[in-house]
Design an enzyme around this catalytic site. Structure first.
Site, PDB file in Angstrom:
ATOM      1  N   SER A  86      13.358 -76.298 -49.875  1.00 51.88           N
ATOM      2  CA  SER A  86      14.468 -75.384 -49.620  1.00 51.88           C
ATOM      3  C   SER A  86      14.245 -74.032 -50.297  1.00 51.88           C
ATOM      4  O   SER A  86      13.196 -73.432 -50.100  1.00 51.88           O
ATOM      5  CB  SER A  86      15.760 -76.054 -50.072  1.00 51.88           C
ATOM      6  OG  SER A  86      16.836 -75.531 -49.370  1.00 51.88           O
ATOM      7  N   HIS A 110      18.297 -82.323 -44.343  1.00 51.67           N
ATOM      8  CA  HIS A 110      17.694 -81.422 -45.334  1.00 51.67           C
ATOM      9  C   HIS A 110      17.527 -82.184 -46.652  1.00 51.67           C
ATOM     10  O   HIS A 110      18.518 -82.475 -47.335  1.00 51.67           O
ATOM     11  CB  HIS A 110      18.684 -80.258 -45.496  1.00 51.67           C
ATOM     12  CG  HIS A 110      18.217 -79.154 -46.365  1.00 51.67           C
ATOM     13  ND1 HIS A 110      17.244 -78.273 -45.980  1.00 51.67           N
ATOM     14  CD2 HIS A 110      18.606 -78.764 -47.613  1.00 51.67           C
ATOM     15  CE1 HIS A 110      17.052 -77.370 -46.934  1.00 51.67           C
ATOM     16  NE2 HIS A 110      17.867 -77.649 -47.947  1.00 51.67           N
TER      17      HIS A 110
HETATM   18  C1  GTR Z   1      21.188 -72.984 -48.605  1.00 51.16           C
HETATM   19  C2  GTR Z   1      20.504 -71.747 -48.158  1.00 51.16           C
HETATM   20  C3  GTR Z   1      19.129 -72.110 -47.664  1.00 51.16           C
HETATM   21  C4  GTR Z   1      18.412 -73.053 -48.598  1.00 51.16           C
HETATM   22  C5  GTR Z   1      19.331 -73.998 -49.348  1.00 51.16           C
HETATM   23  C6  GTR Z   1      18.775 -74.612 -50.635  1.00 51.16           C
HETATM   24  O1  GTR Z   1      22.511 -72.830 -48.890  1.00 51.16           O
HETATM   25  O2  GTR Z   1      21.255 -71.157 -47.146  1.00 51.16           O
HETATM   26  O3  GTR Z   1      18.387 -70.950 -47.419  1.00 51.16           O
HETATM   27  O4  GTR Z   1      17.608 -72.361 -49.475  1.00 51.16           O
HETATM   28  O5  GTR Z   1      20.498 -73.418 -49.734  1.00 51.16           O
HETATM   29  O6  GTR Z   1      17.955 -74.043 -51.317  1.00 51.16           O
HETATM   30  O7  GTR Z   1      19.249 -75.692 -50.963  1.00 51.16           O
END
Ligand code: GTR
Length: 426
Positions: free
Chosen positions: A264, A405
């Site tokens: 992420s 995710h």
């Molecule tokens: C989210 C963000 C993403 C990603 C994520 C993370 O809120 O929009 O770009 O980086 O966080 O890092 O968990």
């Protein structure tokens, strides 16, 4: 009068917020992805075709690196070397007796500034100088394992009541809460070491520049970086390079085989770390999305304006020039991937992680591949995405896993299999 001004301010805030939410409605419909020309990693900004490695290395790579440095992530304003490192703890019987554990403080001192981050390392006992996966964690080293010997960071941390993290402080309560994301035993069994750092020790993930590594470089009363200077992603990437500096001095690891990994926002970081610092042997970006592997011009899921708005401290201020203006980007994220060539790079997506634009992540791997081909390496040769859970593992590798995710054992199994072939020649 004052009341009127206040009222005016409130109305304009409301309006700009309203506009904001209308403009930032994320697109998840492939048919609404705008048409755009994919910039060619093998044509210079002046239009010269790059036909060999020499021109790539002398001209094109430096100009692309400069573009990302000045306009996306920001440059490191100066040089700062490690002042001292200290092995603060060592155990000979970790991971069911299969690994040694080392916890090393990396210390920086300059004027009134002091910073310390700790690297937790697990190294397989049966391999001399193993290759190593290096990656940040989100909530402290003690969250990746139930090993009671792992020290708890006293750095600022984002609250997460479901992990028992309140008042921005870590306690014993959060030990092991992120075990699911770190396949420690699998990594050790495969003959790799693992090194991890809590990213908040390098720069706390909040929208200010008073703490972490940034203040080391302020002069003449400045309190924030210039428009082309580092946001947090560059700060974190810088920290990974300093961890590598340390490893070059640690004769228990193979510093020529450090695979930089991140998930992420930390996957954006691992890509940028690997692009900036060619000593990293290989790079893994897990679900890195916007500002990571995903192509910005697709505007699918999270967009440039949206990310700069939600996380104003991640990128450099110049990146805001591309808010709602992605078309103007002279280079897109596939060219960030190309900067890693000819070193192995693995881009991974998750099927339900549409916010990160899996197709945009895949296409970056595909469009970076001509640069790998220039080096005689195999990239991704088909524009068609592979099916879910059907990895393509060349020097450029890609998979889309089922699920959300996250980082799963499945992801780690793929990374290990690929590293075995690409780096260890198993
Ligand atoms: C989210 C963000 C993403 C990603 C994520 C993370 O809120 O929009 O770009 O980086 O966080 O890092 O968990």
């Amino acid at each position: 009068m004052k009341v009127l001004i206040l009222f005016g301010l409130l109305v304009s805030c409301y309006l700009s917020n309203a506009q904001f939410s209308i403009k930032f409605e994320p697109n998840y419909d492939e048919s609404k992805v705008p048409e755009f020309t994919v910039t060619d990693p093998l044509t210079t900004f002046k239009g010269r075709k790059v036909r060999n490695v020499r021109v790539w290395e002398k001209k094109r790579r430096p100009e692309l690196l400069n573009f990302f440095t000045e306009n996306v992530y920001g440059k490191v304003p100066g040089e700062l070397k490690i002042s001292e490192w200290k092995i603060v703890e060592k155990g000979e019987n970790a991971v069911n007796g299969k690994a040694i554990r080392k916890q090393v403080d990396i210390i920086f001192e300059k004027g009134n500034n002091y910073l310390r981050f700790n690297i937790l390392m697990y190294l397989p006992k049966n391999i001399e100088k193993p290759p190593i996966f290096l990656g940040y964690n989100f909530y402290g080293n003690h969250t990746i394992t139930d090993d009671v010997n792992v020290l708890i960071s006293d750095a600022w941390v984002m609250d997460n009541p479901s992990f028992g993290i309140i008042n921005n402080q870590l306690t014993e309560q959060s030990r092991g809460v992120r075990i699911n994301r770190w396949a420690v035993e699998k990594i050790i069994d495969a003959g790799y070491g693992l090194a991890t750092i809590y990213y908040g020790e390098v720069d706390p993930d909040k929208n200010d520049f008073y703490d972490g590594i940034h203040p080391f470089f302020y002069e003449n009363g400045r309190q924030q970086p210039a428009a082309n200077e580092w946001g947090s992603i560059t700060a974190w990437a810088w920290g990974l390079s300093r961890a590598l500096d340390y490893m070059e001095n640690d004769n228990e690891v193979d510093a020529t085989k450090v695979i930089v990994f991140g998930h992420s926002r930390l996957g954006k970081t691992s890509l940028w770390a690997g692009a900036r610092d060619e000593r990293f042997a290989a790079v893994i970006s897990n679900n890195s999305g916007c500002g990571g592997a995903a192509m910005s011009k697709r505007k699918f899921g999270e967009t440039v304006a949206r990310i700069n708005n939600s996380f104003p401290h991640w990128f450099c201020r110049n990146f805001r020039n591309y808010n709602l203006n992605e078309e103007a980007l002279p280079a897109d994220q596939h060219e960030l991937i190309a900067l890693i060539a000819p070193r192995p790079v693995y881009i991974a997506s998750a099927e339900e992680d549409q916010w990160a634009d899996p197709r945009g992540e895949f296409l970056s791997a595909f469009y970076a591949s001509p640069v790998y081909n220039l080096f005689g390496k195999q990239g991704i040769s088909y524009e068609k995405m592979p099916a879910v859970n059907q990895p393509v593992q060349n020097t450029v590798a890609y998979h889309i896993r089922s699920g959300i995710h996250d980082v799963t054992d499945y992801d780690w199994e793929q990374y290990i299999k690929w590293a075995d072939r690409q780096l260890v020649n198993k």
